[in-house]
Design a protein around this motif. Structure first.
Motif, short mmCIF file in Angstrom:
data_model
loop_
_atom_site.label_atom_id
_atom_site.label_comp_id
_atom_site.label_asym_id
_atom_site.label_seq_id
_atom_site.Cartn_x
_atom_site.Cartn_y
_atom_site.Cartn_z
N PRO A 156 0.81 -1.23 0.00
CA PRO A 156 0.00 0.00 0.00
C PRO A 156 0.84 1.27 0.00
O PRO A 156 0.33 2.33 -0.39
CB PRO A 156 -0.82 -0.09 1.29
N THR A 157 2.11 1.20 0.41
CA THR A 157 2.93 2.43 0.42
C THR A 157 3.22 2.90 -1.01
O THR A 157 3.55 4.07 -1.20
CB THR A 157 4.25 2.25 1.19
N VAL A 158 3.11 2.01 -2.00
CA VAL A 158 3.26 2.50 -3.39
C VAL A 158 2.16 3.50 -3.69
O VAL A 158 2.40 4.54 -4.31
CB VAL A 158 3.24 1.34 -4.41
N ARG A 159 0.94 3.20 -3.21
CA ARG A 159 -0.17 4.13 -3.46
C ARG A 159 0.04 5.47 -2.73
O ARG A 159 -0.22 6.53 -3.30
CB ARG A 159 -1.50 3.50 -3.02
N THR A 160 0.51 5.43 -1.49
CA THR A 160 0.74 6.71 -0.78
C THR A 160 1.91 7.48 -1.40
O THR A 160 1.86 8.70 -1.50
CB THR A 160 0.94 6.49 0.73
N ASP A 161 2.95 6.76 -1.82
CA ASP A 161 4.07 7.45 -2.48
C ASP A 161 3.65 8.05 -3.82
O ASP A 161 4.13 9.13 -4.20
CB ASP A 161 5.25 6.48 -2.71
N MET A 162 2.79 7.36 -4.55
CA MET A 162 2.27 7.92 -5.81
C MET A 162 1.54 9.23 -5.52
O MET A 162 1.74 10.23 -6.21
CB MET A 162 1.31 6.92 -6.48
N GLU A 163 0.70 9.24 -4.48
CA GLU A 163 -0.04 10.46 -4.15
C GLU A 163 0.94 11.58 -3.74
O GLU A 163 0.82 12.71 -4.21
CB GLU A 163 -1.05 10.18 -3.02
N SER A 164 1.92 11.26 -2.91
CA SER A 164 2.90 12.28 -2.50
C SER A 164 3.62 12.84 -3.71
O SER A 164 3.79 14.06 -3.85
CB SER A 164 3.95 11.68 -1.56
N HIS A 165 4.04 11.95 -4.60
CA HIS A 165 4.86 12.41 -5.71
C HIS A 165 4.04 13.17 -6.76
O HIS A 165 4.51 14.18 -7.30
CB HIS A 165 5.61 11.24 -6.36
N PHE A 166 2.84 12.71 -7.05
CA PHE A 166 2.03 13.46 -8.02
C PHE A 166 1.57 14.81 -7.47
O PHE A 166 1.30 15.72 -8.24
CB PHE A 166 0.87 12.58 -8.55
N ASN A 167 1.54 14.94 -6.15
CA ASN A 167 1.28 16.27 -5.59
C ASN A 167 2.47 17.20 -5.81
O ASN A 167 2.30 18.43 -5.81
CB ASN A 167 0.95 16.16 -4.10
#
Lengths: 141, 141, 141
Positions: free
Chosen positions: B57-68
């Motif tokens: 699930p941290t891939v999904r949170t990292d995706m959100e952080s990075h696309f922000n």
């Protein structure tokens, strides 16, 4: 079952352009298709095809502003510079945005959402017309 | 040869969500298809469909952080701001990630790699459910 | 009407590689197809398939330089770090570039533009071979 032909888009200024109408006008076959898929393939490496908001023109200007940040001209590490400062950023933009889209066909129309349209991203300063290969697939009645 | 219908995804919080199961559960026809292609078309301009890692699930949170970072709110050059600070970044994110995916069908299943899953990127702070047009193509036996 | 099989790409160094020839050599069926579509689906989450310039190798090195800026290693907010500093950037790069492409087939060949080729983006430092599921669709004569 398959229908394939070229769509020619008129030359555009650098930036993002809503081309849904220009594309659909060159697809008279759409009318007769009940269920199917339409594939649009842009045969270029410095322009892009994507889907985005069809109503407010400031979305197109904001896209251009922001992609100029994401793929700036004159980055110190660029080596592909012979064709001008807009060339390598154009290749990066088309890689980020894509050069092909597939859209479902339902009841004789592209099944776009209410706010969706087709964007041509013209990423060169001075470009000619652009060519799309359109391939329609459908159920034979 | 063609099968087309709507898939409804329940409302999601802002961020990336693994929706493979939610999608496949609404495609009972998959079972009977030996060879084919499944096309998923999201009818929205502020959410995205993409393929990514299905396990951690941290891939999904990292995706959100990075696309922000890649599409920040309140960039000084944004003009499309009437619908809130999350709106223009949402259009940029969906342009970067895409709104449609095509996945091969083999032996009654989506032929995803071991670690692949379907991500819905919900890019608005408060969004309703999202609609996908699914079009399955297959060989008639 | 449908033809589906696996294409295996040999292991590659990190970076962007022109693989048009390696792909087409594994598709002898192309020759016999007059009109159709070829779909290429990479079954991995840390490599990408995209279309880009086929002539100047510096486009590939510039792509690698620039995507290392767009998805840097060791961003302070990454949480998915167990598999090494190149792992989360690899997932981001494949999300930006995509893992599948659809190319029209005309007269026995992929209908690529003059300057277009297929890029494999290898985003891991040390990766094995990569698998593509190729699905060809065509009109039965």
């Amino acid at each position: 079952m398959f229908f394939q032909h070229r769509i020619l888009l008129k030359p555009k200024t650098r930036g993002f352009h809503l081309v849904t109408r220009e594309v659909v006008q060159q697809l008279p076959e759409l009318d007769r298709i009940n269920i199917g898929l339409a594939h649009f393939f842009l045969q270029h490496t410095s322009a892009s095809l994507s889907i985005n908001e069809n109503a407010d023109p400031t979305v197109r200007t904001d896209m251009e502003s922001h992609f100029n940040q994401l793929a700036p001209e004159n980055a110190p590490y660029y080596k592909h510079t012979l064709e001008g400062p807009d060339d390598m950023p154009a290749h990066i933009k088309q890689a980020l945005l894509g050069t092909e889209i597939m859209i479902p066909i339902s009841n004789g129309e592209l099944a776009l959402g209410t706010w969706q349209g087709i964007y041509l991203g013209e990423h060169r300063d001075r470009a000619g017309g652009r060519t799309i290969i359109a391939t329609l697939q459908y159920e034979q009645e």
